[in-house]
Design a protein around this motif. Structure first.
Motif, PDB file in Angstrom:
ATOM      1  N   PHE A   1     -62.471-132.903 -22.763  1.00  0.00           N
ATOM      2  CA  PHE A   1     -63.369-132.549 -23.865  1.00  0.00           C
ATOM      3  C   PHE A   1     -62.639-131.441 -24.608  1.00  0.00           C
TER       4      PHE A   1
ATOM      5  N   HIS B   1     -60.494-128.997 -22.600  1.00  0.00           N
ATOM      6  CA  HIS B   1     -61.016-128.910 -21.244  1.00  0.00           C
ATOM      7  C   HIS B   1     -60.759-130.224 -20.495  1.00  0.00           C
TER       8      HIS B   1
ATOM      9  N   VAL C   1     -61.525-132.574 -17.944  1.00  0.00           N
ATOM     10  CA  VAL C   1     -62.722-132.745 -17.104  1.00  0.00           C
ATOM     11  C   VAL C   1     -62.598-133.848 -16.051  1.00  0.00           C
TER      12      VAL C   1
ATOM     13  N   PRO D   1     -70.308-129.830  -6.952  1.00  0.00           N
ATOM     14  CA  PRO D   1     -71.046-128.795  -7.673  1.00  0.00           C
ATOM     15  C   PRO D   1     -71.312-129.167  -9.132  1.00  0.00           C
ATOM     16  N   SER D   2     -72.262-128.487  -9.718  1.00  0.00           N
ATOM     17  CA  SER D   2     -72.588-128.675 -11.121  1.00  0.00           C
ATOM     18  C   SER D   2     -71.348-128.405 -11.989  1.00  0.00           C
TER      19      SER D   2
ATOM     20  N   SER E   1     -68.719-130.356 -12.141  1.00  0.00           N
ATOM     21  CA  SER E   1     -67.475-130.860 -11.548  1.00  0.00           C
ATOM     22  C   SER E   1     -66.995-132.166 -12.184  1.00  0.00           C
ATOM     23  N   GLY E   2     -67.861-132.808 -12.979  1.00  0.00           N
ATOM     24  CA  GLY E   2     -67.424-134.021 -13.678  1.00  0.00           C
ATOM     25  C   GLY E   2     -68.098-135.302 -13.199  1.00  0.00           C
ATOM     26  N   LYS E   3     -69.142-135.177 -12.388  1.00  0.00           N
ATOM     27  CA  LYS E   3     -69.797-136.361 -11.811  1.00  0.00           C
ATOM     28  C   LYS E   3     -70.416-137.255 -12.889  1.00  0.00           C
ATOM     29  N   SER E   4     -71.178-136.635 -13.797  1.00  0.00           N
ATOM     30  CA  SER E   4     -71.815-137.433 -14.854  1.00  0.00           C
ATOM     31  C   SER E   4     -70.757-138.064 -15.752  1.00  0.00           C
ATOM     32  N   THR E   5     -69.759-137.287 -16.108  1.00  0.00           N
ATOM     33  CA  THR E   5     -68.694-137.808 -16.963  1.00  0.00           C
ATOM     34  C   THR E   5     -68.029-139.004 -16.286  1.00  0.00           C
TER      35      THR E   5
HETATM   36  P1  ADP Z   1     -71.610-132.678 -13.516  1.00  0.00           P
HETATM   37  O1  ADP Z   1     -72.328-133.931 -13.826  1.00  0.00           O
HETATM   38  O2  ADP Z   1     -70.804-132.732 -12.261  1.00  0.00           O
HETATM   39  O3  ADP Z   1     -72.510-131.483 -13.510  1.00  0.00           O
HETATM   40  P2  ADP Z   1     -70.398-133.085 -16.109  1.00  0.00           P
HETATM   41  O4  ADP Z   1     -69.666-134.366 -16.006  1.00  0.00           O
HETATM   42  O5  ADP Z   1     -71.712-133.100 -16.796  1.00  0.00           O
HETATM   43  O6  ADP Z   1     -70.530-132.418 -14.658  1.00  0.00           O
HETATM   44  O7  ADP Z   1     -69.492-132.033 -16.855  1.00  0.00           O
HETATM   45  C1  ADP Z   1     -68.132-131.803 -16.518  1.00  0.00           C
HETATM   46  C2  ADP Z   1     -67.568-130.746 -17.452  1.00  0.00           C
HETATM   47  O8  ADP Z   1     -67.505-131.270 -18.759  1.00  0.00           O
HETATM   48  C3  ADP Z   1     -68.435-129.492 -17.535  1.00  0.00           C
HETATM   49  O9  ADP Z   1     -67.571-128.379 -17.648  1.00  0.00           O
HETATM   50  C4  ADP Z   1     -69.229-129.695 -18.804  1.00  0.00           C
HETATM   51  O10 ADP Z   1     -69.553-128.465 -19.373  1.00  0.00           O
HETATM   52  C5  ADP Z   1     -68.249-130.476 -19.674  1.00  0.00           C
HETATM   53  N1  ADP Z   1     -68.931-131.372 -20.595  1.00  0.00           N
HETATM   54  C6  ADP Z   1     -69.804-132.345 -20.272  1.00  0.00           C
HETATM   55  N2  ADP Z   1     -70.193-133.031 -21.362  1.00  0.00           N
HETATM   56  C7  ADP Z   1     -69.566-132.464 -22.423  1.00  0.00           C
HETATM   57  C8  ADP Z   1     -69.543-132.727 -23.827  1.00  0.00           C
HETATM   58  N3  ADP Z   1     -70.246-133.733 -24.365  1.00  0.00           N
HETATM   59  N4  ADP Z   1     -68.764-131.934 -24.595  1.00  0.00           N
HETATM   60  C9  ADP Z   1     -68.016-130.947 -24.061  1.00  0.00           C
HETATM   61  N5  ADP Z   1     -67.979-130.652 -22.747  1.00  0.00           N
HETATM   62  C10 ADP Z   1     -68.733-131.396 -21.925  1.00  0.00           C
END
Ligand code: ADP
Ligand code: MG
Length: 240
Positions: A11, A14, A16, A35-36, A38-42
């Motif tokens: 991103f 960053h 990720v 942990p929150s 860490s990239g799980k949702s991504t």
């Molecule tokens: P998790 O689900 O493990 O909590 P995410 O996948 O949501 O983690 O996020 C991984 C990293 O990417 C985090 O640092 C988050 O802040 C960043 N991030 C997530 N979505 C976006 C976005 N749309 N734009 C910029 N940074 C993002």
């Protein structure tokens, strides 16, 4: 069914997702924790291209997800996605909520879609709620409708991103039970969750992520009793 090869995502600056390699077999349940941030949702959002990747390859059911030529409607029709927030249409009944996509996307006729809808509502324990509106349901019931909505597309894969995190504790199990039954029926599932009891019982493998990397992948027994990495140990010591 799902293969990640050297997947990297940024991103902006960053980084990720860092060199992710992963395989999910047909019928397998894989749990992703960490942990929150860490990239799980991504990671799971990349599977149906809700997010783009900059490097590497993701293959789903023999289709290259991030190839421009790939028909995404086809891939998305095969993948159900359940989020923390249920995102049901408030002005539509439960039955309408779950049959609208099969009618519009799969082009099956209304009558057939409704028969399927009733059948699936029974599977998630909501057969008497077909004509209710989302606001008349509890959080646990709404999340089961969201799962039913995914199932109505007859997906080959179900992705779950913290499906019980927004629920009151007494409603968590009714949703996990539906997921347990899906697993038993052989659905291929990737589940981001902190429900370690569920992970232990249902997952074939558990993936632990930290700071965009897969730190450890293990069978549940090994993961909980004999974690190899100190970051995994630290994470488990905080949540168990
Ligand atoms: P998790 O689900 O493990 O909590 P995410 O996948 O949501 O983690 O996020 C991984 C990293 O990417 C985090 O640092 C988050 O802040 C960043 N991030 C997530 N979505 C976006 C976005 N749309 N734009 C910029 N940074 C993002
Ligand atoms: Mg997340």
């Amino acid at each position: 069914m799902i293969t990640f090869s050297n997947v990297n995502k940024w991103f902006g600056k960053h980084h990720v997702l860092k060199n992710i390699n992963l395989e999910v077999e047909s019928g397998e349940v894989m749990v992703v924790c960490g942990p929150s941030g860490s990239g799980k949702s991504t990671l799971i959002r990349c599977i149906n291209r809700l997010e783009n990747i900059q490097k590497g390859e993701i293959i789903v059911d023999e289709l290259n997800v991030h190839d421009r030529k790939t028909d995404m409607t086809k891939i998305r029709a095969e993948i159900g996605f359940v989020f923390q927030q249920f995102n049901l249409y408030p002005h539509m009944t439960v039955l309408k909520n779950i049959t609208i996509a099969p009618i519009k996307v799969r082009k099956i006729n209304k009558h057939e879609a409704e028969n399927l809808g009733h059948e699936i509502l029974e599977r998630v324990g909501l057969k008497d709620k077909a004509n209710a509106y989302p606001a008349q349901l509890s959080g646990g019931q709404q999340q089961r409708v969201a799962i039913a909505r995914g199932l109505c597309m007859r997906p080959k894969i179900m992705l779950f991103d913290e499906p019980t995190s927004a629920l009151d504790p007494e409603m968590i199990n009714e949703v996990l039970d539906v997921m347990r039954n899906l697993a038993k029926d052989g659905m291929t599932m990737v589940v981001v969750t902190h429900e370690m009891g569920f992970a232990r019982e249902v997952a074939k493998r558990i993936v632990f992520m930290d700071d965009g990397e897969i730190i450890e992948t293990a069978r549940p027994d090994d993961f909980f009793t004999n974690p190899q990495n100190k970051r995994t140990k630290h994470f488990l010591s905080k949540i168990l």
